[in-house]
Enzyme design. Structure first.
Site, PDB file in Angstrom:
ATOM      1  N   LYS A  54     -83.364  27.102 -58.225  1.00 25.56           N
ATOM      2  CA  LYS A  54     -84.052  26.054 -58.991  1.00 25.56           C
ATOM      3  C   LYS A  54     -84.349  24.847 -58.097  1.00 25.56           C
ATOM      4  O   LYS A  54     -85.429  24.275 -58.138  1.00 25.56           O
ATOM      5  CB  LYS A  54     -83.196  25.656 -60.214  1.00 25.56           C
ATOM      6  CG  LYS A  54     -83.208  26.732 -61.306  1.00 25.56           C
ATOM      7  CD  LYS A  54     -82.195  26.514 -62.417  1.00 25.56           C
ATOM      8  CE  LYS A  54     -82.228  27.722 -63.372  1.00 25.56           C
ATOM      9  NZ  LYS A  54     -81.247  27.653 -64.459  1.00 25.56           N
ATOM     10  N   ASP A  65     -84.670  22.895 -70.697  1.00 20.57           N
ATOM     11  CA  ASP A  65     -84.269  24.250 -71.103  1.00 20.57           C
ATOM     12  C   ASP A  65     -84.721  24.556 -72.538  1.00 20.57           C
ATOM     13  O   ASP A  65     -84.724  25.706 -72.950  1.00 20.57           O
ATOM     14  CB  ASP A  65     -82.735  24.367 -71.081  1.00 20.57           C
ATOM     15  CG  ASP A  65     -82.190  24.951 -69.786  1.00 20.57           C
ATOM     16  OD1 ASP A  65     -82.853  25.831 -69.211  1.00 20.57           O
ATOM     17  OD2 ASP A  65     -81.096  24.527 -69.381  1.00 20.57           O
ATOM     18  N   GLN A  86     -76.356  24.063 -66.082  1.00 24.29           N
ATOM     19  CA  GLN A  86     -76.308  25.524 -65.908  1.00 24.29           C
ATOM     20  C   GLN A  86     -75.205  26.137 -66.771  1.00 24.29           C
ATOM     21  O   GLN A  86     -74.056  25.697 -66.738  1.00 24.29           O
ATOM     22  CB  GLN A  86     -76.089  25.868 -64.422  1.00 24.29           C
ATOM     23  CG  GLN A  86     -76.225  27.342 -64.091  1.00 24.29           C
ATOM     24  CD  GLN A  86     -77.640  27.893 -64.291  1.00 24.29           C
ATOM     25  OE1 GLN A  86     -78.628  27.194 -64.144  1.00 24.29           O
ATOM     26  NE2 GLN A  86     -77.728  29.166 -64.640  1.00 24.29           N
TER      27      GLN A  86
HETATM   28  N1  GUN Z   1     -77.770  30.413 -67.638  1.00 23.51           N
HETATM   29  C1  GUN Z   1     -78.502  31.552 -67.682  1.00 23.51           C
HETATM   30  N2  GUN Z   1     -79.790  31.276 -67.956  1.00 23.51           N
HETATM   31  C2  GUN Z   1     -79.873  29.937 -68.079  1.00 23.51           C
HETATM   32  C3  GUN Z   1     -80.961  29.053 -68.343  1.00 23.51           C
HETATM   33  O1  GUN Z   1     -82.119  29.432 -68.542  1.00 23.51           O
HETATM   34  N3  GUN Z   1     -80.631  27.734 -68.378  1.00 23.51           N
HETATM   35  C4  GUN Z   1     -79.376  27.282 -68.191  1.00 23.51           C
HETATM   36  N4  GUN Z   1     -79.164  25.976 -68.278  1.00 23.51           N
HETATM   37  N5  GUN Z   1     -78.349  28.078 -67.946  1.00 23.51           N
HETATM   38  C5  GUN Z   1     -78.613  29.400 -67.883  1.00 23.51           C
END
Ligand code: GUN
Length: 283
Positions: A52, A119, A96
């Protein structure tokens, strides 16, 4: 044999569009900023967070990483989120998941300002998606829709089956397909006649989290198959929720793992962060 929908290619296009828009924003003195919070040292989360951050750099965003130790308390995490909510150069906040077990994931999601919730996990954003009036779409389902569009596939009137009912993927995925007039069924661990229901799908989205769960006898001839899974098979090799070798010869379109839905999630995160920056700047 199915046409392979390349998430690698489609995501590169999306990221390039974001990069160009970011350049235009720079002319106005605006640089989108994403704060990424990671708690503990889950290796998979570390890889996702690194990817990311790298994507942010490539499109021209500022990215700030907040790597907190596994013992971080709920109060400490909420205090950080509160600080980021009012930090002017931060447009998007992502924490995350999963979090260590002692932390309350729901409270953390609720604490992120909905206007910075790239998100789209906050209940207010989830509600907006439900009524089709949203600022942010959750990254993975939005990425799947982008892949469907890129292949010129019409959703309207199609039987769409989503396997998996998570808040992150399954439920919003079903909603996005419904918004495009698909006839949507959500399947889950208690579903009876799973095989028959899946085999009735024109568009099948697998988000179960089980390696090679979808076999050829669960897929209709000519179906479009989208694989959200990222698993390891018995030999430790990366694989999806779909048994690609078995299913590909039957499908009309299929996404591979890796290189399918995965890269799209990050591309859509970039899109959401750009949107958040525009919203913060009343653009
Ligand atoms: N963990 C697995 N997929 C995601 C996601 O799309 N966003 C976040 N914040 N955590 C994750």
């Amino acid at each position: 044999m199915a046409t392979i929908i390349s998430g690698k290619e489609v995501s590169a296009k999306v990221r390039e569009e974001v990069r160009k828009e970011c350049e235009q924003l720079a002319e106005m003195g605006i640089t989108p900023g994403l704060a990424v919070i990671i708690v503990g040292d889950d290796p998979a989360s570390r890889v996702y967070v690194n990817n990311k951050k790298k994507a942010c750099e490539e499109v021209g965003f500022i990215s700030e990483e907040y790597a907190l130790p596994a013992e971080t308390t709920q109060e400490e995490l909420l205090a950080l989120i509160s600080k980021l909510n009012s930090k002017p150069d931060i447009d998007g906040i992502l924490c995350q998941l999963p979090l260590p077990a002692h932390l309350d994931e729901k409270a953390v999601i609720n604490a992120i300002s909905p206007t910075k919730d790239v998100d789209a996990f906050h209940p207010s954003n989830v509600g907006k998606i439900m009524i089709g009036d949203y600022d942010f779409l959750p990254c993975t389902p939005a990425g799947v829709m982008e892949l469907i569009h890129s292949a010129g596939i019409e959703v309207s009137g199609k039987n769409c089956v989503v396997i998996g009912r998570s808040n992150i993927v399954g439920k919003p995925m079903a909603m996005l397909l419904l918004h495009e007039n698909g006839t949507v069924t959500i399947c889950h661990s208690r579903t009876k006649n799973l095989k028959e229901i899946c085999a009735s799908a024109d568009i099948l989205v697998a988000a179960v989290g089980k390696p090679k769960f979808v076999k050829a006898d669960m897929v209709k001839e000519g179906a479009v198959v989208l694989d959200v899974g990222i698993n390891r098979d018995k030999n430790g090799k990366l694989c999806g929720d779909v048994d690609f070798e078995e299913v590909a010869p039957k499908a009309s379109f299929i996404t591979p793992v890796p290189g399918g839905v995965g890269p799209m999630t990050i591309a859509m995160l970039m899109k959401n962060t750009l949107k958040a920056a525009k919203l913060q700047n009343q653009l």
